[in-house]
Design an enzyme around this catalytic site. Structure first.
Site, PDB file in Angstrom:
ATOM      1  N   ASP A  52       0.812  -1.214   0.000  1.00 16.03           N
ATOM      2  CA  ASP A  52       0.000   0.000   0.000  1.00 16.03           C
ATOM      3  C   ASP A  52       0.848   1.268   0.000  1.00 16.03           C
ATOM      4  OD1 ASP A  52      -1.961  -1.870   0.147  1.00 16.03           O
ATOM      5  OD2 ASP A  52      -3.075  -0.919   1.776  1.00 16.03           O
ATOM      6  N   ASN A  94      -4.253  -2.444  -4.898  1.00 23.66           N
ATOM      7  CA  ASN A  94      -5.425  -2.718  -4.064  1.00 23.66           C
ATOM      8  C   ASN A  94      -5.348  -1.878  -2.791  1.00 23.66           C
ATOM      9  OD1 ASN A  94      -7.800  -3.895  -3.259  1.00 23.66           O
ATOM     10  ND2 ASN A  94      -6.881  -5.831  -2.614  1.00 23.66           N
ATOM     11  N   SER A 205     -15.595   3.928  13.595  1.00 21.28           N
ATOM     12  CA  SER A 205     -14.118   3.950  13.633  1.00 21.28           C
ATOM     13  C   SER A 205     -13.551   5.315  14.011  1.00 21.28           C
ATOM     14  CB  SER A 205     -13.543   3.524  12.275  1.00 21.28           C
ATOM     15  OG  SER A 205     -14.094   2.325  11.854  1.00 21.28           O
ATOM     16  N   ASP A 325      -9.752  -4.688  15.352  1.00 19.25           N
ATOM     17  CA  ASP A 325      -8.700  -5.525  14.765  1.00 19.25           C
ATOM     18  C   ASP A 325      -7.913  -6.265  15.837  1.00 19.25           C
ATOM     19  OD1 ASP A 325      -9.513  -4.721  12.332  1.00 19.25           O
ATOM     20  OD2 ASP A 325      -7.748  -3.498  11.853  1.00 19.25           O
ATOM     21  N   LYS A 352     -14.774  -7.766   7.102  1.00 18.80           N
ATOM     22  CA  LYS A 352     -13.354  -7.434   6.905  1.00 18.80           C
ATOM     23  C   LYS A 352     -12.768  -8.319   5.799  1.00 18.80           C
ATOM     24  CE  LYS A 352     -12.990  -4.135   9.863  1.00 18.80           C
ATOM     25  NZ  LYS A 352     -12.169  -3.714  10.958  1.00 18.80           N
ATOM     26  N   GLU A 353     -11.452  -8.522   5.827  1.00 17.21           N
ATOM     27  CA  GLU A 353     -10.789  -9.319   4.789  1.00 17.21           C
ATOM     28  C   GLU A 353     -11.537 -10.621   4.527  1.00 17.21           C
ATOM     29  OE1 GLU A 353      -9.316  -7.304   6.727  1.00 17.21           O
ATOM     30  OE2 GLU A 353      -7.393  -6.593   5.921  1.00 17.21           O
ATOM     31  N   HIS A 399      -4.316 -11.457   6.898  1.00 15.54           N
ATOM     32  CA  HIS A 399      -3.081 -11.342   7.687  1.00 15.54           C
ATOM     33  C   HIS A 399      -3.304 -11.554   9.176  1.00 15.54           C
ATOM     34  CE1 HIS A 399      -3.934  -6.778   8.257  1.00 15.54           C
ATOM     35  NE2 HIS A 399      -4.985  -7.341   7.731  1.00 15.54           N
ATOM     36  N   ARG A 400      -4.417 -11.037   9.691  1.00 15.16           N
ATOM     37  CA  ARG A 400      -4.618 -11.133  11.141  1.00 15.16           C
ATOM     38  C   ARG A 400      -4.943 -12.559  11.590  1.00 15.16           C
ATOM     39  NH1 ARG A 400      -3.360  -6.576  12.639  1.00 15.16           N
ATOM     40  NH2 ARG A 400      -3.929  -4.764  11.411  1.00 15.16           N
ATOM     41  N   LYS A 435       0.483  -8.040   4.060  1.00 13.53           N
ATOM     42  CA  LYS A 435      -0.410  -6.877   3.988  1.00 13.53           C
ATOM     43  C   LYS A 435       0.048  -5.775   4.948  1.00 13.53           C
ATOM     44  CE  LYS A 435      -4.640  -5.153   3.029  1.00 13.53           C
ATOM     45  NZ  LYS A 435      -6.034  -5.088   3.226  1.00 13.53           N
TER      46      LYS A 435
END
Ligand code: DC
Length: 681
Positions: A52, A94, A205, A325, A352-353, A399-400, A435
């Site tokens: 990113d 992305n 958020s 998260d 989320k993802e 990723h998490r 990520k």
């Protein structure tokens, strides 16, 4: 970074030591944009290196910013609010954190200064909505065209005429990133009047908006906030470079190491550098949740130290809306708690993802936990006594998921586990951590420790020129394991002996030399290279004459003994592939998998012949054949550690196999043996 298909985590026993975390993604891309719009040069320190941020840097460069990279510091000379390039096609990959604020900034610049810009990305980017931002920009007079589907990228920004007299409206209940995009870019057009932004719907958020406001202030822009409904950018706001700015480490990434400290920081704490009590990130409040479960945390402005406090951990019942998260980490910490942990108000996990509530429940159950899931909550009860199961954790390109499930590797410590029977944890597709944290597993292995005999070893033994080095190093790459080419240690000893004029019959002097390797004489191995006291000897040790010397000195028991501990020290997380003659018999008799290569002499001679010819050495096949036979005889007939298969070795005749076929065969054995080959009870 681990790019393997899966990563097997051996059982981990303690955590301790210091690590520095990569920069926060949210802060990195905001800082880059602000520096790019500012007057003057900004030195950005500790920027996150990720997909990113790369996209954002390339876009700024295309727009005419001067960007210089010096190690961890990036120097950006901004546009001072004036376009220097009037046409650009920007590819945003992305990167949501790049396309949204750039769209807002370029729409405003193009409406006031002219210019045409297109922003596009990978196919997945073209499925991610940006309509709320487009709907906020068009009423201001910006011309924003959606080139494929209304409300989605790719976009073209093509001029317009601004009218800023009315409050600007933006929805805040779907994503806070559109509000962030406006806050970051509207100061560009605040010369004439105060600019008022009204948030439509309940703002989600909020901690991320706080980051935005905080960073704007660092760049000289004081936004006035009225509740969470109205934001005012004062007339005459100008981006001013702070000169230097440090990107804090990512607080969500810190959660895994805070958890590791709470679970396994028994003798010494885990020290996390780069983020601390002065953090502007919302996820830093994960610390309070970890403390409620038992963690003992001390902190300074930009560091944290975490050790085990209450043990077992305490189950908690927590509204996690403020730390969505990092809360995933709590769900895995719950495996080490007494009782049932309930995490509430986490509906956002579902979008989320991946659907993180469903994914978390599925994977925790694989380990033996009892999980109840609802629309917006999850309840985790640890496995019953002896109820822990070996698990291959699917990570859903999230990723998490990969990072928080790595904490299950501490299972031997769990109150309900049998400490002598840890279970194996396999993380599928470990590369998904790229990520936000490409070197996550390296960082974990830096601060986690275990018993050496719990670190799996694969041995590959065989005669000269059997291809064992090639096979072993390919296996190490495919598994993400450490690699030991034990022959190189004998060769290094041979090289130094020849250089120092040591008589190859003088076993005592040779033994003394071998003892110095890794002690008085420094060794470093990286990829194809071997460094001895800072000198690259990779070529020198492969010389024929040095091979002969190694072959002779390797017959001395004293020399072999002297190199033993050094070889054992290669056994490091997450595992080791070792090749040589006596890896399975003498050095690693407890190896999880032992391979013994038995390629025919004729075939080995041909391989060696091809190799030497390609190097320009003139030699006949017959000469090589008899040389190999002589070496085989010497290796087989020496008194100590003669070359022979270990009793429990798997024989592999690779005479008729390609390297790929040999590698696949051994990996097939490894996979078929999972999980028992890894954890031997
Ligand atoms: O595998 P290689 O050709 O690089 O090994 C060099 C020499 O070291 C070889 O003659 C045998 C010896 N050796 C050994 O005795 N034991 C080992 N584990 C590895 C190599």
């Amino acid at each position: 970074m681990y790019t393997t298909a899966f990563l097997d985590l051996p059982p981990l026993l303690t955590a301790g030591g210091t690590l520095r975390l990569p920069g926060s993604k949210s802060i990195s891309n905001r800082v880059l944009l602000l520096a790019g719009l500012s007057e003057g040069t900004t030195a950005v320190h500790d920027l996150l290196a990720s997909d990113d941020t790369r996209v954002m840097l390339e876009a700024l460069r295309a727009l005419g910013c001067d960007i210089q990279q010096n190690g961890d510091t990036v120097h950006i000379t901004g546009l001072a609010g004036k376009l220097s390039v009037l046409q650009a096609d920007l590819f945003m990959g992305n990167a949501g954190t790049a396309i949204r604020p750039l769209t807002a900034a370029l729409a405003l610049l193009s409406a006031t200064q002219g210019g045409v810009f297109t922003l596009s990305g990978v196919p997945r980017m073209h499925e991610r909505p940006i309509g709320d931002l487009v709907d906020a920009l068009r009423p201001l007079g910006c011309v924003v065209e959606c080139l494929a589907n209304e409300g989605y990228p790719p976009l073209r920004l093509a001029g317009g005429r601004l009218n800023l007299s009315r409050p600007i409206q933006v929805r805040g209940d779907v994503s806070s990133q559109f509000l962030t995009a406006l806050l970051l870019s509207l100061p560009l057009v605040s010369q004439e009047q105060d600019l008022v932004i009204d948030v439509v719907g309940e703002l989600i958020s909020k901690p991320y908006i706080e980051i935005t406001l905080n960073l704007l202030a660092r760049f000289g822009i004081q936004v006035q906030r009225q509740g969470w409904e109205r934001f005012v950018i004062p007339r005459g706001s100008r981006y001013q470079s702070p000169g230097h700015i440090h990107v804090e480490a990512d607080a969500s990434s810190a959660s895994y190491f805070i958890a590791a400290g709470a679970i396994a920081g028994i003798e010494e704490p885990v020290r996390i550098e780069g983020v601390g009590s002065a953090s502007i990130q919302g996820d830093i409040r994960f610390i309070e949740a970890a403390e409620a479960m038992g963690a003992k945390v001390t902190s300074g402005a930009n560091w944290l130290e975490v050790r085990r406090g209450a043990w077992p951990l305490q189950a908690i019942d927590l509204d996690c809306n403020h730390i969505p998260d990092a809360a995933m980490t709590l769900a895995v910490m719950a495996l080490y708690a007494q009782g049932t942990t309930r995490l509430r108000n986490i509906a956002s996990w579902r979008v989320k993802e991946t659907d993180r509530i469903a994914a978390m429940a599925t994977e925790l159950r694989k380990l033996g936990a009892t999980v109840v899931e609802g629309d917006d909550f999850i309840e985790v009860t640890p496995p019953a006594r002896d109820g822990w199961q070996h698990a291959s954790i699917h990570t859903y390109d999230d990723h998490r998921m990969a990072m928080c499930f790595s904490l299950a590797a501490f299972n031997a410590l769990a109150p309900t586990a049998d400490a002598s029977k840890p279970v194996s944890v396999r993380i599928e597709d470990p590369r998904c951590v790229a990520k936000t944290f490409p070197d996550y597993f390296e960082a974990l292995f830096q601060v986690a420790q275990t018993r050496p005999d719990w670190i799996p070893v694969i041995t590959v033994d065989g005669p000269t020129a059997s291809g064992k080095g090639t096979l072993a190093s390919a296996l190490a790459t495919r598994l993400g394991y450490q690699f030991l080419d034990s022959g190189s240690l004998y060769r290094i000893t041979g090289l130094l002996a020849v250089e120092q004029g040591i008589d190859l019959d003088d076993d005592k002097a040779l033994e003394q030399l071998a003892r110095q390797l890794g002690e008085a004489i420094s060794l470093r191995f990286d990829h194809e290279h071997i460094w001895v006291d800072g000198r690259d000897v990779s070529e020198a040790v492969r010389r024929e004459e040095i091979g002969q010397a190694a072959s002779r000195l390797s017959a001395y028991p004293g020399v072999r003994q002297a190199l033993l501990e050094l070889q054992k020290a290669f056994r490091g997380l997450p595992g080791l592939v070792a090749d040589g003659r006596d890896m399975g018999t003498v050095v690693f008799p407890d190896a999880a998998l032992k391979v013994f290569l038995t390629a025919a002499v004729a075939e080995r001679a041909e391989r060696r012949h091809r190799q030497l010819i390609s190097k320009g050495v003139s030699v006949t096949l017959d000469e090589i054949c008899s040389d190999l036979e002589a070496r085989d005889l010497r290796d087989r007939s020496r008194a100590v550690a003669p070359l022979k298969p270990a009793q429990d070795a798997q024989l592999l005749d690779n005479s008729a196999l390609t390297i790929e076929q040999s590698v696949d065969t051994v990996l097939g054995w490894w996979v078929a043996g999972w999980p028992h080959v890894i954890v031997r009870h």
